[in-house]
Design a protein around this motif. Structure first.
Motif, PDB file in Angstrom:
ATOM      1  N   ASN A 218      -9.503 -22.121  44.207  1.00 24.01           N
ATOM      2  CA  ASN A 218      -8.210 -21.889  44.618  1.00 24.01           C
ATOM      3  C   ASN A 218      -7.554 -20.559  44.516  1.00 24.01           C
ATOM      4  OD1 ASN A 218      -7.620 -24.941  44.579  1.00 24.01           O
ATOM      5  ND2 ASN A 218      -7.616 -25.015  42.636  1.00 24.01           N
ATOM      6  N   ASP A 408      -3.424 -28.771  45.423  1.00 24.87           N
ATOM      7  CA  ASP A 408      -3.105 -27.123  45.291  1.00 24.87           C
ATOM      8  C   ASP A 408      -2.843 -26.684  46.636  1.00 24.87           C
ATOM      9  OD1 ASP A 408      -4.240 -26.441  42.559  1.00 24.87           O
ATOM     10  OD2 ASP A 408      -5.468 -27.879  43.164  1.00 24.87           O
ATOM     11  N   SER A 409      -3.324 -27.346  47.590  1.00 26.36           N
ATOM     12  CA  SER A 409      -3.260 -26.652  49.139  1.00 26.36           C
ATOM     13  C   SER A 409      -1.647 -26.768  49.244  1.00 26.36           C
ATOM     14  CB  SER A 409      -3.700 -27.440  50.223  1.00 26.36           C
ATOM     15  OG  SER A 409      -5.149 -27.471  50.023  1.00 26.36           O
ATOM     16  N   THR A 446      -2.136 -25.323  36.146  1.00 35.06           N
ATOM     17  CA  THR A 446      -3.306 -24.509  36.797  1.00 35.06           C
ATOM     18  C   THR A 446      -3.813 -23.757  35.565  1.00 35.06           C
ATOM     19  OG1 THR A 446      -1.723 -22.791  37.110  1.00 35.06           O
ATOM     20  CG2 THR A 446      -1.974 -24.315  38.969  1.00 35.06           C
ATOM     21  N   TYR A 450      -6.228 -18.177  39.010  1.00 37.49           N
ATOM     22  CA  TYR A 450      -5.481 -18.800  40.015  1.00 37.49           C
ATOM     23  C   TYR A 450      -4.007 -18.938  39.404  1.00 37.49           C
ATOM     24  CZ  TYR A 450      -3.715 -22.861  42.529  1.00 37.49           C
ATOM     25  OH  TYR A 450      -3.249 -23.765  43.498  1.00 37.49           O
TER      26      TYR A 450
END
Length: 460
Positions: A218, A408-409, A446, A450
């Motif tokens: 990520n 995450d995207s 998270t 990242y």
């Protein structure tokens, strides 16, 4: 249905002429327009009441106004006060308000009666007295850009020095991720493009390839997204959403239904030049029905951008939408497509308010009842952006992290694409809507570099 985090339709005057002529204290009477009803009619400040501002007092800091920051964070406006103490104006980016007038301390002055064209009085909730003559072309509206990014261009920027820092961070055994984070999270997108060019000039190497070889997962996706020019990143995201088996419809909706005309046109051109493909053809081959038509409409980048609101037209459009949905058996989808794809966002906001009066139901609720699937999500996205664009993105961020797992995207894409536009307002709306900060939710969802980079972009 009331959408979480959106102000009620009468929470702020939806019409020029506030306050009414003759009431020249800057604040409205107690209890109106979401101000607390307290003795004197003004929000408390240190146990006292605010004095009425003298004419032409201007904005906070002038005589008669509370000190900057003294506005209540949870008043009738969405979000916390911005620097200087003035809460953000509702309506999101590009929301149109009439010019300010003398005697009203910076609030819009009611236009004279002769500035209105003919027509009967229109009932407008939130407007003093409940009615004004309509339609009202009046003077051209001023456009207030109430937007602010968390990332600003770095002062005393030196692309060569930054390229040297990145080269050193990746040279030899191991990678100094913190040094990379310190640079990329504190430079504007334009500055990052200059760093890329300087890196190739100084070392004869491609910075992106070096970063890809040093990073993974990520944090790699996030850093590479930050180094893409913003238009290219949108075009790349759309291509990625339609490439291969399956289609990521939410990505198509999020980008095509929220960008400005100029941004759409640049994305369409970039898609063609970078990927050698026609985005409209790709949409037609990957989607179908009313959803396909809505996205093709969005791709034209032809939404009306006149910021002056025509309230008679809003009333007519609201009636048209009612007759196309709630007011008939079945649904005329093309009518919804025509109105929501072509009207300016301030015009749509007025239409939404008029619709609530006609249908005794908000437009989002009617879309819920009349549509389903992707076209429902697309139409609701347009309405949400007309009402409060930061709240739309706040909701998308929340659901990207809510529950098991993280999208995450979506988290990366929204944080990156809004970081220089309105991420400050998105953070404020996030806190107001979900009673927790965006940074706190990112920190709990998270980890590692990242998380560090996301928090560096978002800010605490």
């Amino acid at each position: 249905m009331s959408y979480p985090g959106y102000p009620p339709s009468d929470g702020y005057p939806a019409f020029p002429g506030y306050p009414p002529t003759g009431q020249e204290s800057v604040y409205p009477p107690a209890g109106q327009y979401a101000y607390p009803a307290v003795p004197g009619g003004f929000p408390p400040s240190g146990g006292g009441t605010y004095p009425a501002a003298p004419p032409n007092a201007g904005f906070p800091g002038a005589a008669g106004y509370p000190a900057p920051g003294a506005y209540p964070a949870s008043g009738g406006y969405p979000g916390a006060p911005q620097a200087g103490g003035m809460p953000p104006y509702p309506g999101g980016p590009g929301f149109a308000v009439p010019p300010t007038g003398p005697g009203f301390g910076g609030y819009p002055q009611q236009p004279p009666a002769q500035s209105y064209a003919g027509g009967g009085p229109a009932q407008i909730p939130g407007f003093p007295g409940g009615q004004v003559p309509s339609p009202m072309p009046g003077p051209p509206a001023a456009v207030v850009q109430c937007t602010q990014g968390t990332i600003q261009a770095a002062p005393n920027f030196d692309a060569g020095r930054d390229a040297e820092i990145l080269r050193k961070a990746m040279k030899g055994f191991g990678t100094d991720e913190q040094a990379i984070i310190n640079v990329v999270a504190n430079r504007s997108n334009d500055q990052r493009q200059k760093i890329k060019a300087a890196f190739k000039t100084m070392y004869g190497k491609d910075l992106i390839k070096d970063l890809k070889s040093e990073l993974s997962g990520n944090v790699e996706e996030l850093i590479l997204a930050l180094f893409m020019p913003s238009t290219y990143y949108d075009a790349w995201s759309l291509r990625h959403a339609m490439k291969g088996a399956g289609t990521q419809e939410n990505v198509l909706i999020e980008i095509l239904c929220t960008r400005t005309n100029q941004e759409i046109r640049e994305i369409v051109n970039c898609y063609k030049s970078e990927f050698g493909r026609d985005i409209e053809e790709d949409i037609r081959s990957d989607t179908s029905g009313h959803f396909e038509r809505l996205l093709v409409s969005m791709c034209q980048g032809n939404r009306d951008e006149n910021q002056t609101v025509d309230y008679q037209k809003a009333q007519e459009d609201a009636q048209r939408l009612y007759q196309a949905g709630e007011g008939k058996l079945g649904t005329d989808e093309s009518c919804f497509n025509m109105v929501l794809a072509s009207r300016s966002f301030p015009q749509l906001k007025a239409t939404v308010e008029a619709y609530s009066r006609i249908a005794n139901r908000d437009l989002l609720s009617s879309i819920d009842r009349e549509f389903s699937g992707n076209v429902e999500r697309g139409l609701k996205t347009i309405v949400q952006c007309a009402l409060n664009r930061p709240a739309f993105f706040a909701e998308r961020l929340y659901y990207s992290m809510k529950g098991a797992g993280t999208d995450d995207s979506t988290l990366i894409r929204i944080v990156v694409t809004r970081s220089e536009i309105d991420l400050v307002q998105i953070k404020q709306m996030f806190t107001q809507m979900y009673q927790k900060t965006l940074a706190a939710m990112i920190a709990s969802d998270t980890s590692g570099d990242y998380r560090k980079l996301l928090l560096a972009i978002v800010g605490q």
